[in-house]
Design a protein around this motif. Structure first.
Motif, PDB file in Angstrom:
ATOM      1  N   THR A   1      -3.145  -0.346  -9.111  1.00 21.43           N
ATOM      2  CA  THR A   1      -2.160  -1.031  -9.936  1.00 21.43           C
ATOM      3  C   THR A   1      -1.044  -1.656  -9.109  1.00 21.43           C
ATOM      4  O   THR A   1      -0.818  -2.877  -9.153  1.00 21.43           O
ATOM      5  CB  THR A   1      -1.550  -0.060 -10.969  1.00 21.43           C
ATOM      6  OG1 THR A   1      -2.580   0.440 -11.812  1.00 21.43           O
ATOM      7  CG2 THR A   1      -0.496  -0.780 -11.811  1.00 21.43           C
ATOM      8  N   ARG A   2      -0.341  -0.845  -8.351  1.00 22.21           N
ATOM      9  CA  ARG A   2       0.801  -1.381  -7.600  1.00 22.21           C
ATOM     10  C   ARG A   2       0.381  -2.370  -6.512  1.00 22.21           C
ATOM     11  O   ARG A   2       1.026  -3.413  -6.362  1.00 22.21           O
ATOM     12  CB  ARG A   2       1.609  -0.237  -6.991  1.00 22.21           C
ATOM     13  CG  ARG A   2       2.860  -0.721  -6.286  1.00 22.21           C
ATOM     14  CD  ARG A   2       3.742   0.416  -5.860  1.00 22.21           C
ATOM     15  NE  ARG A   2       4.884  -0.066  -5.110  1.00 22.21           N
ATOM     16  CZ  ARG A   2       5.808   0.734  -4.593  1.00 22.21           C
ATOM     17  NH1 ARG A   2       5.739   2.034  -4.767  1.00 22.21           N
ATOM     18  NH2 ARG A   2       6.810   0.233  -3.896  1.00 22.21           N
TER      19      ARG A   2
ATOM     20  N   GLN B   1      -5.768  -5.879 -16.120  1.00 25.76           N
ATOM     21  CA  GLN B   1      -4.901  -5.509 -17.229  1.00 25.76           C
ATOM     22  C   GLN B   1      -3.633  -4.790 -16.776  1.00 25.76           C
ATOM     23  O   GLN B   1      -2.796  -4.446 -17.608  1.00 25.76           O
ATOM     24  CB  GLN B   1      -5.673  -4.603 -18.207  1.00 25.76           C
ATOM     25  CG  GLN B   1      -6.943  -5.228 -18.760  1.00 25.76           C
ATOM     26  CD  GLN B   1      -7.745  -4.254 -19.601  1.00 25.76           C
ATOM     27  OE1 GLN B   1      -7.278  -3.169 -19.936  1.00 25.76           O
ATOM     28  NE2 GLN B   1      -8.962  -4.651 -19.957  1.00 25.76           N
ATOM     29  N   SER B   2      -3.466  -4.584 -15.476  1.00 30.75           N
ATOM     30  CA  SER B   2      -2.296  -3.865 -14.964  1.00 30.75           C
ATOM     31  C   SER B   2      -1.019  -4.637 -15.251  1.00 30.75           C
ATOM     32  O   SER B   2      -0.983  -5.872 -15.179  1.00 30.75           O
ATOM     33  CB  SER B   2      -2.429  -3.653 -13.454  1.00 30.75           C
ATOM     34  OG  SER B   2      -3.612  -2.942 -13.148  1.00 30.75           O
ATOM     35  N   THR B   3       0.040  -3.905 -15.568  1.00 31.77           N
ATOM     36  CA  THR B   3       1.354  -4.507 -15.829  1.00 31.77           C
ATOM     37  C   THR B   3       2.427  -3.721 -15.100  1.00 31.77           C
ATOM     38  O   THR B   3       2.259  -2.528 -14.798  1.00 31.77           O
ATOM     39  CB  THR B   3       1.664  -4.521 -17.340  1.00 31.77           C
ATOM     40  OG1 THR B   3       1.617  -3.174 -17.845  1.00 31.77           O
ATOM     41  CG2 THR B   3       0.667  -5.383 -18.093  1.00 31.77           C
ATOM     42  N   ASP B   4       3.548  -4.381 -14.821  1.00 29.29           N
ATOM     43  CA  ASP B   4       4.664  -3.694 -14.172  1.00 29.29           C
ATOM     44  C   ASP B   4       5.594  -3.098 -15.226  1.00 29.29           C
ATOM     45  O   ASP B   4       5.286  -3.070 -16.414  1.00 29.29           O
ATOM     46  CB  ASP B   4       5.417  -4.643 -13.244  1.00 29.29           C
ATOM     47  CG  ASP B   4       6.081  -5.789 -13.993  1.00 29.29           C
ATOM     48  OD1 ASP B   4       5.945  -5.856 -15.244  1.00 29.29           O
ATOM     49  OD2 ASP B   4       6.736  -6.623 -13.343  1.00 29.29           O
TER      50      ASP B   4
ATOM     51  N   CYS C   1       2.673 -10.946  -6.445  1.00 32.06           N
ATOM     52  CA  CYS C   1       4.022 -11.442  -6.140  1.00 32.06           C
ATOM     53  C   CYS C   1       4.067 -12.142  -4.786  1.00 32.06           C
ATOM     54  O   CYS C   1       4.872 -13.053  -4.579  1.00 32.06           O
ATOM     55  CB  CYS C   1       5.029 -10.294  -6.162  1.00 32.06           C
ATOM     56  SG  CYS C   1       5.249  -9.520  -7.787  1.00 32.06           S
ATOM     57  N   GLN C   2       3.223 -11.712  -3.860  1.00 31.93           N
ATOM     58  CA  GLN C   2       3.269 -12.235  -2.494  1.00 31.93           C
ATOM     59  C   GLN C   2       2.173 -13.261  -2.209  1.00 31.93           C
ATOM     60  O   GLN C   2       1.992 -13.668  -1.069  1.00 31.93           O
ATOM     61  CB  GLN C   2       3.163 -11.080  -1.491  1.00 31.93           C
ATOM     62  CG  GLN C   2       4.304 -10.082  -1.590  1.00 31.93           C
ATOM     63  CD  GLN C   2       4.215  -8.989  -0.551  1.00 31.93           C
ATOM     64  OE1 GLN C   2       3.427  -9.076   0.388  1.00 31.93           O
ATOM     65  NE2 GLN C   2       5.027  -7.966  -0.702  1.00 31.93           N
TER      66      GLN C   2
ATOM     67  N   TYR D   1       0.803  -1.210   0.000  1.00 31.07           N
ATOM     68  CA  TYR D   1       0.000   0.000   0.000  1.00 31.07           C
ATOM     69  C   TYR D   1       0.846   1.274   0.000  1.00 31.07           C
ATOM     70  O   TYR D   1       0.398   2.326   0.458  1.00 31.07           O
ATOM     71  CB  TYR D   1      -0.927   0.004   1.220  1.00 31.07           C
ATOM     72  CG  TYR D   1      -1.973  -1.052   1.150  1.00 31.07           C
ATOM     73  CD1 TYR D   1      -3.098  -0.888   0.351  1.00 31.07           C
ATOM     74  CD2 TYR D   1      -1.811  -2.240   1.835  1.00 31.07           C
ATOM     75  CE1 TYR D   1      -4.049  -1.873   0.266  1.00 31.07           C
ATOM     76  CE2 TYR D   1      -2.760  -3.227   1.744  1.00 31.07           C
ATOM     77  CZ  TYR D   1      -3.886  -3.030   0.964  1.00 31.07           C
ATOM     78  OH  TYR D   1      -4.823  -4.024   0.877  1.00 31.07           O
ATOM     79  N   SER D   2       2.045   1.198  -0.498  1.00 33.70           N
ATOM     80  CA  SER D   2       2.893   2.373  -0.514  1.00 33.70           C
ATOM     81  C   SER D   2       2.348   3.458  -1.431  1.00 33.70           C
ATOM     82  O   SER D   2       2.613   4.636  -1.243  1.00 33.70           O
ATOM     83  CB  SER D   2       4.313   1.995  -0.931  1.00 33.70           C
ATOM     84  OG  SER D   2       4.310   1.408  -2.204  1.00 33.70           O
TER      85      SER D   2
END
Length: 353
Positions: free
Chosen positions: A69-70, A96-99, A77-78, A5-6
Protein backbone atom coordinates in the motif's frame (compact mmCIF):
# COMPACT_ATOMS: atom_id res chain seq x y z
CA UNK A 1 14.16 5.17 -1.90
CA UNK A 2 13.91 4.90 1.84
CA UNK A 3 10.46 6.63 1.97
CA UNK A 4 9.06 4.21 -0.62
CA UNK A 5 10.07 1.14 1.28
CA UNK A 6 9.84 2.35 4.86
CA UNK A 7 6.99 -0.14 5.48
CA UNK A 8 9.42 -2.95 4.76
CA UNK A 9 11.41 -2.04 7.86
CA UNK A 10 9.56 -4.82 9.70
CA UNK A 11 11.67 -7.20 7.64
CA UNK A 12 14.93 -5.62 8.78
CA UNK A 13 16.32 -8.88 10.13
CA UNK A 14 16.67 -10.20 6.57
CA UNK A 15 19.75 -9.43 4.51
CA UNK A 16 17.97 -8.11 1.41
CA UNK A 17 15.99 -5.56 3.43
CA UNK A 18 19.11 -4.08 5.00
CA UNK A 19 20.83 -3.84 1.62
CA UNK A 20 17.81 -2.14 0.03
CA UNK A 21 17.49 0.50 2.70
CA UNK A 22 21.22 1.25 2.72
CA UNK A 23 21.73 1.56 -1.03
CA UNK A 24 19.91 4.45 -2.84
CA UNK A 25 19.39 2.45 -6.01
CA UNK A 26 15.93 3.71 -6.87
CA UNK A 27 16.50 7.40 -6.27
CA UNK A 28 18.41 8.07 -9.48
CA UNK A 29 21.43 9.35 -7.51
CA UNK A 30 24.94 8.30 -8.59
CA UNK A 31 26.51 5.59 -6.41
CA UNK A 32 30.04 4.31 -6.06
CA UNK A 33 29.05 0.83 -7.24
CA UNK A 34 27.26 1.87 -10.44
CA UNK A 35 29.16 3.37 -13.32
CA UNK A 36 26.37 4.44 -15.67
CA UNK A 37 22.62 4.97 -15.78
CA UNK A 38 21.86 1.76 -17.62
CA UNK A 39 23.63 -0.35 -15.04
CA UNK A 40 21.98 1.65 -12.29
CA UNK A 41 18.56 0.99 -13.77
CA UNK A 42 19.26 -2.76 -14.02
CA UNK A 43 20.41 -2.92 -10.41
CA UNK A 44 17.35 -0.95 -9.27
CA UNK A 45 15.05 -3.34 -11.12
CA UNK A 46 16.71 -6.34 -9.51
CA UNK A 47 16.35 -4.83 -6.04
CA UNK A 48 12.71 -3.96 -6.73
CA UNK A 49 11.96 -7.51 -7.83
CA UNK A 50 13.83 -8.89 -4.83
CA UNK A 51 11.74 -6.78 -2.45
CA UNK A 52 8.49 -7.82 -4.11
CA UNK A 53 9.52 -11.49 -4.00
CA UNK A 54 10.09 -11.28 -0.27
CA UNK A 55 6.80 -9.47 0.29
CA UNK A 56 4.91 -12.10 -1.71
CA UNK A 57 6.22 -14.77 0.67
CA UNK A 58 4.53 -13.13 3.65
CA UNK A 59 1.05 -14.07 4.73
CA UNK A 60 -1.70 -11.44 4.63
CA UNK A 61 -5.42 -10.99 4.87
CA UNK A 62 -7.60 -8.88 2.61
CA UNK A 63 -7.66 -8.20 -1.11
CA UNK A 64 -3.97 -7.30 -1.40
CA UNK A 65 -0.79 -7.32 0.66
CA UNK A 66 -0.68 -4.39 3.13
CA UNK A 67 3.05 -3.94 2.54
CA UNK A 68 2.26 -2.86 -1.04
CA UNK A 69 0.00 0.00 0.00
CA UNK A 70 2.46 2.66 1.10
CA UNK A 71 5.12 1.91 -1.58
CA UNK A 72 2.43 2.09 -4.26
CA UNK A 73 1.04 5.42 -3.04
CA UNK A 74 4.52 6.88 -2.58
CA UNK A 75 5.52 5.75 -6.06
CA UNK A 76 2.42 7.44 -7.46
CA UNK A 77 3.53 10.70 -5.83
CA UNK A 78 7.09 10.43 -7.16
CA UNK A 79 6.23 9.27 -10.70
CA UNK A 80 8.10 6.00 -10.11
CA UNK A 81 6.19 4.15 -12.80
CA UNK A 82 8.38 1.03 -12.72
CA UNK A 83 7.52 0.49 -9.07
CA UNK A 84 3.81 0.91 -9.85
CA UNK A 85 4.02 -1.47 -12.81
CA UNK A 86 5.75 -4.14 -10.74
CA UNK A 87 3.37 -3.92 -7.79
CA UNK A 88 0.22 -3.91 -9.93
CA UNK A 89 1.56 -6.83 -11.97
CA UNK A 90 1.97 -8.86 -8.79
CA UNK A 91 -1.11 -7.56 -7.00
CA UNK A 92 -3.70 -5.92 -9.31
CA UNK A 93 -6.03 -5.39 -6.36
CA UNK A 94 -3.51 -2.95 -4.87
CA UNK A 95 -4.88 -0.32 -7.25
CA UNK A 96 -7.66 0.15 -4.70
CA UNK A 97 -5.18 1.46 -2.10
CA UNK A 98 -5.89 4.91 -0.66
CA UNK A 99 -4.02 7.26 1.66
CA UNK A 100 -5.29 8.94 4.84
CA UNK A 101 -7.13 11.56 2.79
CA UNK A 102 -8.90 8.92 0.74
CA UNK A 103 -6.94 9.54 -2.47
CA UNK A 104 -6.07 6.57 -4.69
CA UNK A 105 -3.06 6.35 -6.99
CA UNK A 106 -4.72 8.07 -9.96
CA UNK A 107 -5.73 11.04 -7.79
CA UNK A 108 -2.27 11.23 -6.25
CA UNK A 109 -0.71 11.04 -9.70
CA UNK A 110 -2.83 14.00 -10.81
CA UNK A 111 -2.03 16.07 -7.72
CA UNK A 112 1.72 15.40 -7.95
CA UNK A 113 1.90 15.67 -11.77
CA UNK A 114 3.04 12.07 -12.19
CA UNK A 115 2.27 12.02 -15.88
CA UNK A 116 3.73 8.60 -16.71
CA UNK A 117 1.72 6.87 -14.03
CA UNK A 118 -1.43 8.78 -14.90
CA UNK A 119 -1.27 7.83 -18.58
CA UNK A 120 -0.41 4.19 -17.89
CA UNK A 121 -3.15 3.59 -15.35
CA UNK A 122 -5.81 5.67 -17.05
CA UNK A 123 -5.24 4.30 -20.55
CA UNK A 124 -5.06 0.65 -19.52
CA UNK A 125 -7.10 0.48 -16.33
CA UNK A 126 -10.48 -1.18 -16.13
CA UNK A 127 -11.65 1.65 -13.87
CA UNK A 128 -11.39 4.28 -16.61
CA UNK A 129 -15.06 5.23 -16.52
CA UNK A 130 -14.95 5.39 -12.73
CA UNK A 131 -12.06 7.86 -12.84
CA UNK A 132 -14.14 10.15 -15.01
CA UNK A 133 -16.64 10.64 -12.22
CA UNK A 134 -14.65 9.93 -9.05
CA UNK A 135 -14.85 12.65 -6.38
CA UNK A 136 -13.24 13.14 -2.98
CA UNK A 137 -14.93 14.07 0.28
CA UNK A 138 -15.18 17.72 -0.84
CA UNK A 139 -16.75 16.70 -4.17
CA UNK A 140 -13.59 17.59 -6.06
CA UNK A 141 -13.35 15.64 -9.31
CA UNK A 142 -10.04 14.89 -10.98
CA UNK A 143 -10.12 18.24 -12.83
CA UNK A 144 -10.38 20.05 -9.48
CA UNK A 145 -7.29 18.13 -8.37
CA UNK A 146 -5.43 19.00 -11.58
CA UNK A 147 -6.29 22.67 -10.98
CA UNK A 148 -4.34 22.72 -7.72
CA UNK A 149 -0.86 24.21 -7.67
CA UNK A 150 1.81 21.60 -8.27
CA UNK A 151 4.28 20.75 -5.49
CA UNK A 152 7.32 23.01 -5.32
CA UNK A 153 9.75 20.30 -6.43
CA UNK A 154 7.70 19.79 -9.58
CA UNK A 155 7.45 23.52 -10.31
CA UNK A 156 11.20 23.98 -9.86
CA UNK A 157 11.89 21.68 -12.79
CA UNK A 158 11.07 24.66 -15.06
CA UNK A 159 13.42 27.60 -15.02
CA UNK A 160 10.92 30.44 -14.87
CA UNK A 161 7.38 31.21 -13.73
CA UNK A 162 6.07 31.50 -17.29
CA UNK A 163 7.16 27.97 -18.21
CA UNK A 164 5.87 26.67 -14.89
CA UNK A 165 2.47 28.18 -15.58
CA UNK A 166 2.49 26.79 -19.13
CA UNK A 167 3.13 23.29 -17.80
CA UNK A 168 0.30 23.70 -15.29
CA UNK A 169 -2.06 24.70 -18.10
CA UNK A 170 -0.91 21.78 -20.24
CA UNK A 171 -1.54 19.39 -17.39
CA UNK A 172 -5.05 20.77 -16.88
CA UNK A 173 -5.80 20.37 -20.59
CA UNK A 174 -4.52 16.79 -20.52
CA UNK A 175 -6.79 15.83 -17.61
CA UNK A 176 -9.70 17.68 -19.20
CA UNK A 177 -9.55 15.30 -22.18
CA UNK A 178 -10.46 12.36 -19.96
CA UNK A 179 -13.41 13.75 -18.06
CA UNK A 180 -17.06 14.08 -18.92
CA UNK A 181 -17.97 17.57 -20.23
CA UNK A 182 -20.51 18.08 -17.44
CA UNK A 183 -17.77 17.71 -14.84
CA UNK A 184 -15.73 20.57 -16.31
CA UNK A 185 -18.07 23.12 -14.75
CA UNK A 186 -19.23 21.07 -11.76
CA UNK A 187 -18.83 22.78 -8.38
CA UNK A 188 -17.39 21.29 -5.20
CA UNK A 189 -18.83 21.86 -1.73
CA UNK A 190 -17.16 25.28 -1.71
CA UNK A 191 -19.07 26.30 -4.85
CA UNK A 192 -15.87 26.36 -6.91
CA UNK A 193 -15.52 25.05 -10.43
CA UNK A 194 -12.17 23.62 -11.62
CA UNK A 195 -11.42 26.90 -13.43
CA UNK A 196 -12.07 28.87 -10.25
CA UNK A 197 -9.75 26.59 -8.29
CA UNK A 198 -7.05 26.99 -10.93
CA UNK A 199 -7.32 30.80 -10.89
CA UNK A 200 -7.15 30.92 -7.11
CA UNK A 201 -4.25 28.49 -6.80
CA UNK A 202 -2.18 30.06 -9.59
CA UNK A 203 -2.85 33.75 -8.94
CA UNK A 204 0.66 34.41 -7.67
CA UNK A 205 2.26 32.31 -10.41
CA UNK A 206 0.43 34.35 -13.07
CA UNK A 207 1.85 37.57 -11.59
CA UNK A 208 5.35 36.10 -11.47
CA UNK A 209 5.03 34.87 -15.05
CA UNK A 210 3.87 38.29 -16.21
CA UNK A 211 6.78 40.02 -14.46
CA UNK A 212 9.27 37.56 -15.96
CA UNK A 213 7.83 37.99 -19.45
CA UNK A 214 7.91 41.79 -19.25
CA UNK A 215 11.41 41.95 -17.77
CA UNK A 216 12.80 39.56 -20.37
CA UNK A 217 11.01 41.31 -23.23
CA UNK A 218 12.28 44.72 -22.12
CA UNK A 219 15.89 43.54 -21.85
CA UNK A 220 15.78 41.75 -25.18
CA UNK A 221 14.10 44.73 -26.85
CA UNK A 222 17.02 46.95 -25.88
CA UNK A 223 19.48 44.43 -27.29
CA UNK A 224 17.49 44.00 -30.51
CA UNK A 225 17.23 47.77 -30.98
CA UNK A 226 20.98 48.14 -30.46
CA UNK A 227 21.78 45.44 -33.03
CA UNK A 228 19.34 46.93 -35.53
CA UNK A 229 20.95 50.36 -35.11
CA UNK A 230 24.45 48.99 -35.59
CA UNK A 231 23.58 46.94 -38.65
CA UNK A 232 21.67 49.83 -40.23
CA UNK A 233 24.68 52.10 -39.77
CA UNK A 234 26.99 49.41 -41.18
CA UNK A 235 24.80 49.07 -44.26
CA UNK A 236 25.10 52.80 -44.99
CA UNK A 237 28.83 53.10 -44.33
CA UNK A 238 30.02 49.97 -46.12
CA UNK A 239 33.62 48.80 -45.54
CA UNK A 240 36.08 50.35 -47.98
CA UNK A 241 33.75 53.20 -48.90
CA UNK A 242 32.16 53.99 -52.26
CA UNK A 243 33.55 55.15 -55.59
CA UNK A 244 33.10 58.90 -55.91
CA UNK A 245 32.07 58.71 -59.55
CA UNK A 246 29.34 56.09 -59.30
CA UNK A 247 28.71 55.66 -55.57
CA UNK A 248 29.15 51.88 -55.93
CA UNK A 249 31.04 50.20 -53.04
CA UNK A 250 34.72 49.57 -53.63
CA UNK A 251 34.63 45.85 -52.82
CA UNK A 252 31.47 44.94 -54.70
CA UNK A 253 33.05 41.99 -56.51
CA UNK A 254 34.80 40.61 -53.42
CA UNK A 255 33.37 37.42 -51.86
CA UNK A 256 33.97 38.75 -48.35
CA UNK A 257 31.92 41.86 -49.20
CA UNK A 258 29.02 39.74 -50.47
CA UNK A 259 29.10 37.78 -47.20
CA UNK A 260 29.07 41.06 -45.28
CA UNK A 261 26.13 42.44 -47.27
CA UNK A 262 24.01 39.29 -46.88
CA UNK A 263 24.84 38.94 -43.19
CA UNK A 264 24.12 42.59 -42.52
CA UNK A 265 20.70 42.35 -44.16
CA UNK A 266 19.76 39.16 -42.31
CA UNK A 267 20.88 40.59 -38.98
CA UNK A 268 18.94 43.82 -39.55
CA UNK A 269 15.75 42.01 -40.50
CA UNK A 270 16.05 39.47 -37.68
CA UNK A 271 16.70 42.11 -35.01
CA UNK A 272 13.79 44.19 -36.29
CA UNK A 273 11.55 41.12 -36.14
CA UNK A 274 12.69 40.38 -32.60
CA UNK A 275 12.06 43.99 -31.56
CA UNK A 276 8.50 43.95 -32.89
CA UNK A 277 7.76 40.55 -31.32
CA UNK A 278 8.97 41.71 -27.92
CA UNK A 279 6.82 44.80 -28.23
CA UNK A 280 3.76 42.57 -28.77
CA UNK A 281 4.66 40.77 -25.56
CA UNK A 282 4.90 44.02 -23.61
CA UNK A 283 1.46 45.04 -24.81
CA UNK A 284 -0.22 41.65 -24.21
CA UNK A 285 -3.07 41.21 -21.73
CA UNK A 286 -1.32 38.36 -19.81
CA UNK A 287 -4.43 36.29 -19.14
CA UNK A 288 -4.04 32.75 -17.79
CA UNK A 289 -4.73 30.99 -21.08
CA UNK A 290 -2.28 33.26 -22.94
CA UNK A 291 0.55 31.43 -21.16
CA UNK A 292 -0.49 28.14 -22.77
CA UNK A 293 0.45 28.91 -26.38
CA UNK A 294 0.38 32.59 -27.35
CA UNK A 295 2.97 34.13 -25.02
CA UNK A 296 5.48 31.22 -25.08
CA UNK A 297 5.36 31.15 -28.89
CA UNK A 298 5.98 34.89 -29.07
CA UNK A 299 8.86 34.65 -26.62
CA UNK A 300 10.38 31.74 -28.51
CA UNK A 301 10.16 33.55 -31.85
CA UNK A 302 11.67 36.69 -30.33
CA UNK A 303 14.56 34.85 -28.71
CA UNK A 304 15.33 32.83 -31.84
CA UNK A 305 15.27 35.97 -33.98
CA UNK A 306 17.51 37.79 -31.51
CA UNK A 307 19.95 34.89 -31.37
CA UNK A 308 20.00 34.71 -35.17
CA UNK A 309 20.66 38.42 -35.48
CA UNK A 310 23.53 38.18 -32.98
CA UNK A 311 25.14 35.24 -34.76
CA UNK A 312 24.84 36.83 -38.21
CA UNK A 313 26.15 40.13 -36.82
CA UNK A 314 29.35 38.32 -35.81
CA UNK A 315 29.58 36.85 -39.32
CA UNK A 316 29.22 40.33 -40.83
CA UNK A 317 31.87 41.73 -38.49
CA UNK A 318 34.26 38.87 -39.31
CA UNK A 319 33.79 39.47 -43.05
CA UNK A 320 34.48 43.18 -42.59
CA UNK A 321 37.55 42.45 -40.48
CA UNK A 322 38.96 40.14 -43.15
CA UNK A 323 38.04 42.53 -45.96
CA UNK A 324 39.56 45.69 -44.48
CA UNK A 325 42.50 44.57 -42.37
CA UNK A 326 43.71 41.20 -43.66
CA UNK A 327 44.46 42.26 -47.26
CA UNK A 328 43.50 38.90 -48.79
CA UNK A 329 45.65 36.84 -46.40
CA UNK A 330 43.71 33.60 -46.39
CA UNK A 331 45.49 32.24 -43.31
CA UNK A 332 43.75 34.96 -41.26
CA UNK A 333 40.38 33.29 -41.83
CA UNK A 334 41.14 30.61 -39.20
CA UNK A 335 41.84 32.91 -36.21
CA UNK A 336 38.91 35.17 -37.16
CA UNK A 337 36.52 32.21 -37.26
CA UNK A 338 37.81 30.95 -33.91
CA UNK A 339 37.39 34.34 -32.25
CA UNK A 340 33.93 34.79 -33.78
CA UNK A 341 32.84 31.36 -32.57
CA UNK A 342 33.61 32.17 -28.92
CA UNK A 343 30.67 34.58 -28.29
CA UNK A 344 28.40 32.58 -30.60
CA UNK A 345 29.18 29.33 -28.82
CA UNK A 346 28.77 30.79 -25.34
CA UNK A 347 25.51 32.52 -26.24
CA UNK A 348 23.99 29.42 -27.84
CA UNK A 349 25.09 27.16 -24.99
CA UNK A 350 23.71 29.40 -22.24
CA UNK A 351 20.35 29.82 -23.99
CA UNK A 352 19.95 26.10 -24.54
CA UNK A 353 20.86 25.05 -20.99
Amino acid sequence: MAPIYSRVNDLSNSTWSKTLLDEPLLTGRPTKHIGNKNKEGDEATKVLQLVCNEIDKLEFSGTHHPYYTRPLLEAACQNAYKVVDEILYRSPEAIQSTDKSGYDIIQLAIIHRSDKIYKRIYDTGERKNLYRTVEDSSKNNILHLAARLAPSHELNRRRCAALQLQHELQWREEVKKHIYPTYITRENIFKETPDMVFSREHEQLVKEGENWMKTTAESCSITAALIATIMFAAAITVPGGNRQETGIPMFTNNVAFIIFAVSDAISLFASSTALLVFLTILTARFAENDFLVSLPIRMLIGLVALLLSTIVMMVAFSATLFLVFCHKKLWMIAPICVLAFIPIGFTTTFWLI
